[in-house]
Design a protein around this motif. Sequence first.
Motif, PDB file in Angstrom:
ATOM      1  N   PHE A   1      39.338  19.207  33.740  1.00  0.00           N
ATOM      2  CA  PHE A   1      39.866  20.221  32.832  1.00  0.00           C
ATOM      3  C   PHE A   1      38.787  20.741  31.883  1.00  0.00           C
ATOM      4  N   THR A   2      37.538  20.682  32.352  1.00  0.00           N
ATOM      5  CA  THR A   2      36.400  21.167  31.582  1.00  0.00           C
ATOM      6  C   THR A   2      35.589  22.116  32.461  1.00  0.00           C
ATOM      7  N   PRO A   3      35.136  23.256  31.938  1.00  0.00           N
ATOM      8  CA  PRO A   3      34.303  24.167  32.730  1.00  0.00           C
ATOM      9  C   PRO A   3      33.088  23.449  33.330  1.00  0.00           C
ATOM     10  N   GLY A   4      32.771  23.799  34.561  1.00  0.00           N
ATOM     11  CA  GLY A   4      31.702  23.123  35.283  1.00  0.00           C
ATOM     12  C   GLY A   4      30.367  23.140  34.573  1.00  0.00           C
ATOM     13  N   ILE A   5      30.031  24.247  33.908  1.00  0.00           N
ATOM     14  CA  ILE A   5      28.738  24.359  33.232  1.00  0.00           C
ATOM     15  C   ILE A   5      28.635  23.350  32.090  1.00  0.00           C
ATOM     16  N   ILE A   6      29.762  23.088  31.418  1.00  0.00           N
ATOM     17  CA  ILE A   6      29.767  22.114  30.317  1.00  0.00           C
ATOM     18  C   ILE A   6      29.587  20.697  30.869  1.00  0.00           C
ATOM     19  N   VAL A   7      30.228  20.412  32.002  1.00  0.00           N
ATOM     20  CA  VAL A   7      30.074  19.097  32.637  1.00  0.00           C
ATOM     21  C   VAL A   7      28.615  18.875  33.029  1.00  0.00           C
ATOM     22  N   LEU A   8      28.000  19.908  33.598  1.00  0.00           N
ATOM     23  CA  LEU A   8      26.597  19.802  34.000  1.00  0.00           C
ATOM     24  C   LEU A   8      25.687  19.581  32.799  1.00  0.00           C
ATOM     25  N   GLU A   9      25.944  20.328  31.714  1.00  0.00           N
ATOM     26  CA  GLU A   9      25.135  20.162  30.499  1.00  0.00           C
ATOM     27  C   GLU A   9      25.270  18.739  29.942  1.00  0.00           C
ATOM     28  N   ALA A  10      26.506  18.234  29.911  1.00  0.00           N
ATOM     29  CA  ALA A  10      26.735  16.872  29.407  1.00  0.00           C
ATOM     30  C   ALA A  10      26.051  15.839  30.298  1.00  0.00           C
ATOM     31  N   LEU A  11      26.083  16.073  31.602  1.00  0.00           N
ATOM     32  CA  LEU A  11      25.452  15.156  32.550  1.00  0.00           C
ATOM     33  C   LEU A  11      23.938  15.114  32.350  1.00  0.00           C
ATOM     34  N   LEU A  12      23.323  16.283  32.205  1.00  0.00           N
ATOM     35  CA  LEU A  12      21.873  16.348  32.005  1.00  0.00           C
ATOM     36  C   LEU A  12      21.465  15.724  30.668  1.00  0.00           C
ATOM     37  N   LEU A  13      22.245  15.999  29.628  1.00  0.00           N
ATOM     38  CA  LEU A  13      21.948  15.409  28.318  1.00  0.00           C
ATOM     39  C   LEU A  13      22.069  13.887  28.360  1.00  0.00           C
ATOM     40  N   THR A  14      23.119  13.407  29.034  1.00  0.00           N
ATOM     41  CA  THR A  14      23.331  11.954  29.137  1.00  0.00           C
ATOM     42  C   THR A  14      22.165  11.292  29.859  1.00  0.00           C
ATOM     43  N   ALA A  15      21.761  11.876  30.996  1.00  0.00           N
ATOM     44  CA  ALA A  15      20.651  11.310  31.764  1.00  0.00           C
ATOM     45  C   ALA A  15      19.369  11.275  30.941  1.00  0.00           C
ATOM     46  N   THR A  16      19.118  12.351  30.195  1.00  0.00           N
ATOM     47  CA  THR A  16      17.912  12.417  29.368  1.00  0.00           C
ATOM     48  C   THR A  16      17.930  11.363  28.268  1.00  0.00           C
ATOM     49  N   VAL A  17      19.058  11.254  27.587  1.00  0.00           N
ATOM     50  CA  VAL A  17      19.176  10.281  26.491  1.00  0.00           C
ATOM     51  C   VAL A  17      19.039   8.851  27.012  1.00  0.00           C
ATOM     52  N   VAL A  18      19.713   8.543  28.115  1.00  0.00           N
ATOM     53  CA  VAL A  18      19.681   7.182  28.668  1.00  0.00           C
ATOM     54  C   VAL A  18      18.258   6.799  29.083  1.00  0.00           C
ATOM     55  N   LEU A  19      17.586   7.688  29.799  1.00  0.00           N
ATOM     56  CA  LEU A  19      16.224   7.394  30.245  1.00  0.00           C
ATOM     57  C   LEU A  19      15.273   7.239  29.061  1.00  0.00           C
ATOM     58  N   ALA A  20      15.396   8.133  28.084  1.00  0.00           N
ATOM     59  CA  ALA A  20      14.504   8.087  26.927  1.00  0.00           C
ATOM     60  C   ALA A  20      14.727   6.816  26.103  1.00  0.00           C
ATOM     61  N   LEU A  21      15.992   6.478  25.839  1.00  0.00           N
ATOM     62  CA  LEU A  21      16.292   5.299  25.023  1.00  0.00           C
ATOM     63  C   LEU A  21      15.942   4.003  25.752  1.00  0.00           C
ATOM     64  N   THR A  22      16.152   3.977  27.062  1.00  0.00           N
ATOM     65  CA  THR A  22      15.789   2.786  27.840  1.00  0.00           C
ATOM     66  C   THR A  22      14.283   2.560  27.812  1.00  0.00           C
ATOM     67  N   ALA A  23      13.517   3.640  28.040  1.00  0.00           N
ATOM     68  CA  ALA A  23      12.054   3.531  28.004  1.00  0.00           C
ATOM     69  C   ALA A  23      11.577   3.103  26.619  1.00  0.00           C
ATOM     70  N   TYR A  24      12.161   3.708  25.581  1.00  0.00           N
ATOM     71  CA  TYR A  24      11.775   3.341  24.210  1.00  0.00           C
ATOM     72  C   TYR A  24      12.068   1.874  23.920  1.00  0.00           C
ATOM     73  N   THR A  25      13.243   1.398  24.338  1.00  0.00           N
ATOM     74  CA  THR A  25      13.627   0.017  24.044  1.00  0.00           C
ATOM     75  C   THR A  25      12.685  -0.975  24.719  1.00  0.00           C
ATOM     76  N   TYR A  26      12.358  -0.732  25.986  1.00  0.00           N
ATOM     77  CA  TYR A  26      11.425  -1.630  26.679  1.00  0.00           C
ATOM     78  C   TYR A  26      10.061  -1.642  25.978  1.00  0.00           C
ATOM     79  N   TYR A  27       9.610  -0.460  25.562  1.00  0.00           N
ATOM     80  CA  TYR A  27       8.326  -0.382  24.859  1.00  0.00           C
ATOM     81  C   TYR A  27       8.396  -1.100  23.511  1.00  0.00           C
TER      82      TYR A  27
END
Length: 241
Positions: free
Chosen positions: A115-141
């Motif tokens: 029940f959410t426009p596809g473009i918003i789902v895609l934006e949320a997905l890309l933001l989530t992936a970016t945040v997860v990868l960045a925070l994981t890399a930062y935490t290990y460092y």
Amino acid sequence: MSSAKYEDLEMGKGALYPGHSSEDIMLRWGFLRKVYGILSMQMILTTIVASVVVFTESVKDFFIRSPFLLIFLAFVPLILMIPLYYYHKSHPTNLALLGLFTVAVSLTVGISCAFTPGIIVLEALLLTATVVLALTAYTYYAVKQGKDFEFLGPALFVSVIVLVVFGFIQMFFPLGNIGSAIYGGVGSLIFSLYIVYDTDNLIKRYDVDEYIWASVSLYLDIINLFLSLLQVLRSIQGGNN
């Protein structure tokens, strides 16, 4: 273990954090590979189940006509977490419960996306992936440099309780687009910090037999971050209409 490999570990080349004992290094790296492997399978299963809900009109219509089922599905993951926690070291029961738990969460994700426009789902997905990868890399460092994030635990636990209670209040007293965006933004911050906290626990504190529960913790962090970002973007989009 060969003498050369043992010397590398003694020199800290494979150590995850200062003071990490050489006896534990190989076990810990094996544990991490197992956790991220399970987490990857969970994300793939979530993508498949959510896609079925989003792209199958009959499934979507079924959920539209079953509002009480939607409410029930929201509580199913919480119910399943009880036996999952109790049996998380019991193979293969833990894997069966993990599969059911992942499917239950995936249905909730699919309904939110349907029940959410596809473009918003895609934006949320890309933001989530970016945040997860960045925070994981930062935490290990940061952990390798001697940082410790255990102090975040109590504050994050209280924050989630407040967030959940406030979410129930919203069901009866809707906040509107601005309030929903703020609520989603606060949720995004909390679950971003939870990724740091749980990754720190993954590196240092989880027992190597607790790979199922460690995967569940990170999985919930990622899913809740995605849903919070989805709420923010959906509220902003609604406010611009």
